[in-house]
Enzyme design. Structure first.
Site: not given
Ligand code: ARG
Length: 458
Positions: A156, A277, A283, A290
């Site tokens: 979980h 970024s 970043k 992804e």
């Protein structure tokens, strides 16, 4: 210009309809399979005296020269042709004259396209298997290096029990091994030759389908000509297997993304597999992971597209079936790219063992071991579970962890507690004690690594 199939009609087709109808802009990819298939067909026609041996030789030489010229770049695909089959036949006829026109005896584009795609996907499936092995090998090497690195295991997404990073990684190696097993199984059904089924009903010529299939490395021939030309279940099956593999890669990607966050910082990806970024200077984004996660949806779409195309088709060939190729090509190309980026991304990632350990120390993930301690001292598990839960609750109230609670405090919950409890709830002990088959204990992880290495070397 009139089409090769002009006869019943003028063969003059409206130019928009012609573009709509043609498939050479994507089926050109199967040129090698198409030519090799035609060479085997010519050889069979000659061996069966359907054409003369001399004619067969001429056809084979002509086909070889087309293949050579395509590979050297001397010959370009003519995108005005309807499809790759027509392109090769037209080119052959322009090189050889009338003999070229004999190649298409005792076959049809319907069995030809079914043959080409099986051959094409057979090669691609073998490549996917090899690329998957590279990922498994990168995972297994990392797992070996981190077979004793402790981190929290989650259920979980809540800290559950301590495990080793090696054990966690090997779970993915197991999944990918099953994926390879599925590809190999898929190959068995894919590797059946449809050539000789002709348009739909077989042929009146004295062909030798088995001879032709053997020339092309098939393990058998389709037993029903209608089935041979009109099913694409092997493509559906391959795409299903690819979809499952992508699902596994996507779950792994999701963890890589989470682990790379400041909140976790369990790993740091190599600069080579991240991006920055355009506006936020701090970043370092896990774009590759992804994208793998994102492309999984696209591959599911490819699978759904073909299933839907096929579902209402009457036997035998229908032009709808030309729609089989783009989706399966896309799924194959996508998974290959994902695998190619995945293996080095895993191999080069830096594991932040201290952060993993720290996270493991904070979540009461040894509470099960505390309960097990009491069970070993004679308490039934349910009672031990309850007491341990109450101790966790006290710790949370007092801002403590199980390791910092005094023996005196423990004894107030049960007289069974003794000094040896601290050793029992030590994270290292918790992991080492999990000696059951398939557990996170060292011997089990080493056994998994050994089994996977054997699989890779076979
Ligand atoms: N380009 C076609 C396809 O990909 C080849 C088969 C054409 N057969 C036919 N009867 N029109 O399906």
């Amino acid at each position: 210009m009139a089409k090769m199939w002009a006869g019943r009609t003028s063969g003059i087709i409206d130019s928009v309809a012609d573009d709509f109808n043609s498939s050479i802009h994507f089926d050109y990819k199967m040129y090698k399979q198409d030519i090799k298939g035609s060479m085997a067909h010519a050889l069979m026609l000659g061996a069966q005296n359907i054409i003369t041996k001399k004619e067969a030789e001429t056809l084979i030489d002509g086909l070889q020269s087309i293949l050579d010229d395509l590979e050297s770049g001397a010959l370009k695909f003519n995108m005005k042709c309807e499809d790759i089959h027509m392109f090769v036949e037209e080119e052959l006829t322009s090189r050889l004259g009338d003999v070229g026109k004999k190649l298409h005896t005792a076959r049809s584009r319907n069995d030809q396209v079914a043959l080409d795609i099986r051959m094409y996907l057979r090669d691609e499936t073998n490549e996917i298997i090899e690329l998957t092995k590279d990922v498994i090998s990168a995972i297994t090497e990392k797992a070996e290096e981190h077979r004793s690195t402790i981190l929290p295991g989650y259920t979980h997404l809540q800290r559950a029990q301590p495990i080793t990073f090696g054990h966690h990684l090997m779970a993915y190696a197991m999944m990918l091994m099953r994926d390879i097993d599925r590809f190999e199984d898929c190959l068995k059904r894919m590797n059946i030759s449809p050539i000789g089924c002709c348009a739909l009903a077989g042929t009146t010529y004295n062909t030798d389908r088995v001879f032709e299939a053997k020339q092309l490395g098939f393990s058998g021939i389709s037993m029903n000509s209608l089935d041979g030309v009109s099913d694409r279940d092997f493509s559906v099956e391959l795409m299903s297997d690819i979809a499952i593999l992508m699902m596994h890669l996507s779950r792994f990607s999701e963890e890589i993304i989470l682990w790379s966050s400041w909140e976790f910082k369990f790993i740091e990806l190599s600069d080579a597999y991240t991006t920055g970024s355009s506006i936020m200077p701090q970043k370092k984004n896990p774009d590759m992971a992804e994208l793998v996660r994102g492309k999984t949806g696209r591959v599911y779409g490819d699978l759904m597209g073909l299933l839907t195309t096929l579902k209402g088709l009457p036997l035998a060939y229908n032009k709808d079936m030309q729609e089989d190729k783009e989706s399966v090509f896309d799924a194959v190309e996508t998974v290959k790219m994902c695998l190619k980026v995945f293996a080095p991304m895993v191999a080069t990632m830096n594991v932040c063992t201290d952060n993993m350990k720290k996270a493991a120390q904070e979540g009461f993930i040894n509470a099960t071991d505390l309960a097990d301690y009491l069970v070993k001292k004679g308490l039934p598990f349910r009672s031990a579970y309850k007491i341990s839960g109450q101790i966790v609750s006290k710790c949370i109230n007092d801002g403590k962890v199980l390791e910092t609670l005094s023996l005196c405090e423990y004894k107030s919950f049960s007289p069974l507690f003794d000094e040896d409890l601290y050793k029992e709830i030590d994270l290292k002990t918790c992991v080492e004690k999990r000696i059951s088959e398939g557990g996170t204990g060292l011997a089990s992880v080493e056994k998994q690594i050994k089994a996977v290495k054997e699989f890779l070397n076979q």
